[in-house]
Design a protein around this motif. Structure first.
Motif, mmCIF file in Angstrom:
data_model
loop_
_atom_site.group_PDB
_atom_site.id
_atom_site.type_symbol
_atom_site.label_atom_id
_atom_site.label_comp_id
_atom_site.label_asym_id
_atom_site.label_seq_id
_atom_site.Cartn_x
_atom_site.Cartn_y
_atom_site.Cartn_z
ATOM 1 N N THR A 280 73.053 48.131 32.405
ATOM 2 C CA THR A 280 72.452 49.424 32.710
ATOM 3 C C THR A 280 71.080 49.230 33.331
ATOM 4 O OG1 THR A 280 71.492 49.580 30.484
ATOM 5 C CG2 THR A 280 73.670 50.578 30.823
ATOM 6 N N LEU A 281 70.638 50.254 34.025
ATOM 7 C CA LEU A 281 69.355 50.177 34.720
ATOM 8 C C LEU A 281 68.195 50.074 33.743
ATOM 9 C CD1 LEU A 281 68.199 50.213 37.574
ATOM 10 C CD2 LEU A 281 68.044 52.691 37.428
ATOM 11 N N THR A 282 68.327 50.682 32.575
ATOM 12 C CA THR A 282 67.264 50.643 31.571
ATOM 13 C C THR A 282 67.499 49.567 30.513
ATOM 14 O OG1 THR A 282 68.437 52.354 30.303
ATOM 15 C CG2 THR A 282 66.738 53.091 31.838
ATOM 16 N N GLY A 283 68.522 48.750 30.685
ATOM 17 C CA GLY A 283 68.863 47.761 29.674
ATOM 18 C C GLY A 283 67.842 46.665 29.526
ATOM 19 N N THR A 284 67.196 46.291 30.612
ATOM 20 C CA THR A 284 66.182 45.241 30.563
ATOM 21 C C THR A 284 65.182 45.479 31.685
ATOM 22 O OG1 THR A 284 65.842 42.829 30.487
ATOM 23 C CG2 THR A 284 67.488 43.642 32.022
ATOM 24 N N THR A 285 63.974 45.004 31.500
ATOM 25 C CA THR A 285 62.875 45.329 32.416
ATOM 26 C C THR A 285 63.093 44.842 33.853
ATOM 27 O OG1 THR A 285 61.423 45.095 30.491
ATOM 28 C CG2 THR A 285 60.375 45.285 32.625
ATOM 29 N N PRO A 286 63.626 43.627 34.110
ATOM 30 C CA PRO A 286 63.814 43.194 35.499
ATOM 31 C C PRO A 286 64.663 44.161 36.344
ATOM 32 C CG PRO A 286 64.012 41.314 34.048
ATOM 33 C CD PRO A 286 63.900 42.523 33.170
ATOM 34 N N ASN A 287 65.614 44.869 35.720
ATOM 35 C CA ASN A 287 66.408 45.834 36.481
ATOM 36 C C ASN A 287 65.536 46.939 37.050
ATOM 37 O OD1 ASN A 287 68.372 44.241 35.365
ATOM 38 N ND2 ASN A 287 69.227 45.818 34.036
ATOM 39 N N LEU A 288 64.622 47.445 36.238
ATOM 40 C CA LEU A 288 63.728 48.506 36.689
ATOM 41 C C LEU A 288 62.707 47.995 37.700
ATOM 42 C CD1 LEU A 288 63.181 50.335 33.305
ATOM 43 C CD2 LEU A 288 64.204 51.315 35.342
ATOM 44 N N ILE A 289 62.321 46.726 37.564
ATOM 45 C CA ILE A 289 61.408 46.145 38.554
ATOM 46 C C ILE A 289 62.082 46.116 39.919
ATOM 47 C CG2 ILE A 289 60.186 44.044 39.217
ATOM 48 C CD1 ILE A 289 59.792 43.448 36.265
ATOM 49 N N LEU A 290 63.368 45.753 39.937
ATOM 50 C CA LEU A 290 64.105 45.746 41.194
ATOM 51 C C LEU A 290 64.163 47.140 41.809
ATOM 52 C CD1 LEU A 290 65.934 44.492 43.358
ATOM 53 C CD2 LEU A 290 67.866 44.867 41.822
ATOM 54 N N LYS A 291 64.472 48.147 41.002
ATOM 55 C CA LYS A 291 64.549 49.507 41.522
ATOM 56 C C LYS A 291 63.195 49.960 42.066
ATOM 57 C CE LYS A 291 65.064 54.318 40.163
ATOM 58 N NZ LYS A 291 65.414 54.704 41.544
ATOM 59 N N GLY A 292 62.132 49.719 41.298
ATOM 60 C CA GLY A 292 60.812 50.153 41.724
ATOM 61 C C GLY A 292 60.356 49.467 43.002
ATOM 62 N N GLN A 293 60.562 48.163 43.092
ATOM 63 C CA GLN A 293 60.124 47.442 44.281
ATOM 64 C C GLN A 293 61.034 47.726 45.473
ATOM 65 O OE1 GLN A 293 58.950 43.422 43.921
ATOM 66 N NE2 GLN A 293 57.745 43.742 42.070
ATOM 67 N N MET A 294 62.315 48.018 45.213
ATOM 68 C CA MET A 294 63.204 48.419 46.296
ATOM 69 C C MET A 294 62.737 49.734 46.910
ATOM 70 S SD MET A 294 66.071 47.844 48.029
ATOM 71 C CE MET A 294 67.095 46.746 47.087
ATOM 72 N N ASP A 295 62.384 50.696 46.066
ATOM 73 C CA ASP A 295 61.879 51.973 46.569
ATOM 74 C C ASP A 295 60.550 51.805 47.285
ATOM 75 O OD1 ASP A 295 64.101 53.152 45.453
ATOM 76 O OD2 ASP A 295 63.074 53.781 43.618
ATOM 77 N N GLU A 296 59.758 50.822 46.849
ATOM 78 C CA GLU A 296 58.447 50.614 47.452
ATOM 79 C C GLU A 296 58.544 49.907 48.796
ATOM 80 O OE1 GLU A 296 54.588 51.076 47.897
ATOM 81 O OE2 GLU A 296 55.558 51.712 46.034
ATOM 82 N N MET A 297 59.369 48.870 48.863
ATOM 83 C CA MET A 297 59.447 48.060 50.087
ATOM 84 C C MET A 297 60.420 48.627 51.107
ATOM 85 S SD MET A 297 59.201 44.193 48.494
ATOM 86 C CE MET A 297 60.484 44.447 47.278
ATOM 87 N N PHE A 298 61.422 49.384 50.636
ATOM 88 C CA PHE A 298 62.402 49.993 51.540
ATOM 89 C C PHE A 298 62.488 51.492 51.231
ATOM 90 C CE2 PHE A 298 63.723 45.622 50.617
ATOM 91 C CZ PHE A 298 63.683 45.074 51.895
ATOM 92 N N PRO A 299 61.469 52.256 51.656
ATOM 93 C CA PRO A 299 61.434 53.678 51.285
ATOM 94 C C PRO A 299 62.592 54.491 51.851
ATOM 95 C CG PRO A 299 59.734 53.144 52.903
ATOM 96 C CD PRO A 299 60.315 51.851 52.460
ATOM 97 N N GLY A 300 63.272 54.001 52.864
ATOM 98 C CA GLY A 300 64.388 54.742 53.442
ATOM 99 C C GLY A 300 65.738 54.366 52.883
ATOM 100 N N ASN A 301 65.790 53.865 51.648
ATOM 101 C CA ASN A 301 67.072 53.423 51.086
ATOM 102 C C ASN A 301 67.900 54.569 50.509
ATOM 103 O OD1 ASN A 301 66.618 53.613 48.001
ATOM 104 N ND2 ASN A 301 64.831 52.479 48.683
#
Length: 508
Positions: free
Chosen positions: A245-266
């Motif tokens: 799950t997305l909230t199951g462990t912290t690295p998953n949320l880091i990926l989501k946050g940095q994906m939204d930050e580096m690729f805002p048009g996703n």
């Protein structure tokens, strides 16, 4: 010399703190005044944070706050722009998920779920290991891996101790019965009477002692090995379950946050439903492989024996009773547990149906027609806020008045108090890992600084030759590199450090 080495080891953290910035200061000084000045300054900050994270010379969260100081002073980003990175949508999602996990732990709902599943599975060795792994993996999908492991390990050890104790008692009874039978047989067969009977008894007692010792040693070794396998199974399952799950462990949320930050048009490609659809089958596969590996390593290749066929049924009943007694201690499900369970189920349903992907979700139809106004973080905060609104008991005015003893001051004062809510801030403040929230923000600030300074673009240009390498080879090398790196650094720090760099790699 030995005294000097001891002194250096004792003060190693201070040496790393003071010497590291001075040693790598040559990087921004060398490129000062050139076209790569901004990239070098950002690289200096990233290298410094990486070394601090790896050595943990200062707390991880404090290291994560360094961009607030370094980026403005180096002219990379304004202070307001850096600070806003520390509370983004992904942080809100993380906070909401943690509040749900805290409520589940606070009311012992996770223990009730775990024991209920184990009672359904039974106590056969292989099935017991499977039951512990499935339960731990499921719990770690929603609460922290540490909490699920800390709860499941004592239960596993208690069950194994009861199995060992029951088997030992059964072996002792069997030895006593054999000793009596042998003594009677010797006395019936001999003609010398009491002398030979006494010699036979002594001989049988000596033989029985050695046999008992061998059996005891074999039993201890068996359960020691089984205990190792069961402990590892719980730990492995907790790590594996957190990936689903997305909230199951912290690295998953880091990926989501940095994906939204580096690729805002996703277009929000990573959400709870899409992550679950991708990761859950992988989690099940890894869980099955881990179970088979531990099964063969610690229970042997004899599947018939591992599944308990032909074993003493007394052992099973006694060990099963241990779990049943633990479950009975919880009592019947309280209103608070039921309320937490309902909120938890509603939260998961809202996450899945917000943007399922194959059809318009409820958020798209109701709120997101003109943009992504409602996200997974919105839902997490909405549902977790209910814990501070819903009472932990059903108000019963007449019952309190009738049951209160007019002569008991404590009862009269308690009867006038309203029940507490499902959660209060004292419980949240004690159990909330605020350092992880800051660490998440530090990762987002790191990614934003890499993009603003041009370091991401520079890395992408210099990694251009890698696009000729087959993707599977790159994936294998990166997996090996990151896996080795996490052996000496936390998963959160490793993910935060590597993602901005890997995102700059060119696609083949």
């Amino acid at each position: 010399m030995a005294a000097v080495l001891r002194w250096l080891w004792r003060y190693r953290n201070y040496l790393v703190i003071y010497l590291t910035p001075l040693i790598i200061l040559a990087l921004p000084l060398y490129y000062s005044g050139t076209e790569y000045s901004s990239e070098a300054k950002c690289g200096y900050a990233i290298i410094l944070m990486a070394l601090y994270w790896c050595t943990e010379c200062i707390p991880l969260a404090v290291t994560a706050l360094l961009p607030v100081v370094l980026y403005p002073m180096m002219g990379i980003m304004e202070s307001g722009e850096v600070c806003i990175q520390y509370l983004k949508d992904s942080n809100m999602l993380f906070i909401g998920g943690l509040l749900v996990a805290i409520a589940v732990e606070h009311w012992n709902l996770h223990k009730r779920i775990a024991l209920r599943v184990l009672l359904l599975v039974g106590v056969k060795p292989a099935l017991l290991m499977m039951g512990f792994m499935i339960t731990t993996a499921f719990l770690s999908m929603w609460i922290s891996n540490t909490a699920s492991t800390a709860m499941m390990l004592p239960i596993a050890h208690a069950v194994l101790q009861q199995l060992s104790k029951t088997e030992a008692e059964a072996d002792e009874k069997e030895e006593e019965r054999k000793g009596r039978d042998n003594q009677a047989f010797e006395m019936a067969e001999t003609k010398e009477g009491t002398v030979k009977a006494g010699m036979a008894e002594e001989r049988n007692l000596e033989h029985g002692k050695s046999t008992a010792e061998l059996k005891r040693w074999a039993r201890e070794q068996k359960y020691l090995k089984l205990s190792k396998g069961m402990s590892l199974s719980v730990c492995y399952a907790a790590s594996i379950g957190g990936t689903a799950t997305l909230t199951g462990t912290t690295p998953n949320l880091i990926l989501k946050g940095q994906m939204d930050e580096m690729f805002p048009g996703n277009n929000g490609i990573i959400n709870f439903a899409s992550w679950f659809g991708f990761s859950f089958p992988n989690m099940v596969l890894m869980l099955a492989i881990s179970w088979l590996w531990l099964q063969f390593m610690y229970l042997g290749f004899n599947m018939k024996k591992s599944f308990g066929c032909g074993s003493k049924k007394v052992d099973d009943r006694e060990a099963y009773q241990v779990m049943k007694n633990e479950y009975k201690k919880l009592g019947s499900m309280s209103f608070a547990e039921a309320a937490v369970l309902v909120i938890f189920v509603l939260l998961v349903l809202l996450w899945f149906t917000r943007e399922p992907g194959f059809m318009p979700g409820w958020a798209t139809v109701l709120f997101n027609k003109e943009g992504p106004f409602v996200t997974d973080g919105t839902i997490a905060i909405l549902m977790s806020s209910l814990f501070f609104i819903i009472p932990s008991e059903v108000p019963r005015f007449w019952r309190h008045q009738s049951n209160a003893d007019p002569n008991d001051e404590n009862q009269r004062s308690n009867s006038k108090k309203a029940p507490s809510t499902l959660l209060n801030w004292d419980v949240v403040h004690e159990k909330m890992p605020w350092n992880i929230i800051i660490l998440l923000g530090g990762g987002f600030a790191l990614a934003k600084g890499s993009e603003t300074s041009g370091l991401s673009l520079w890395l992408g240009e210099n990694l251009e030759p890698l696009k000729d390498i087959p993707p599977f080879a790159i994936s294998f090398v990166l997996c090996l590199l990151v896996a080795m790196f996490t052996e000496c650094s936390s998963n959160t720090a490793t993910t935060t450090l590597f993602l901005p760099i890997l995102a700059s790699m060119p696609l083949p």
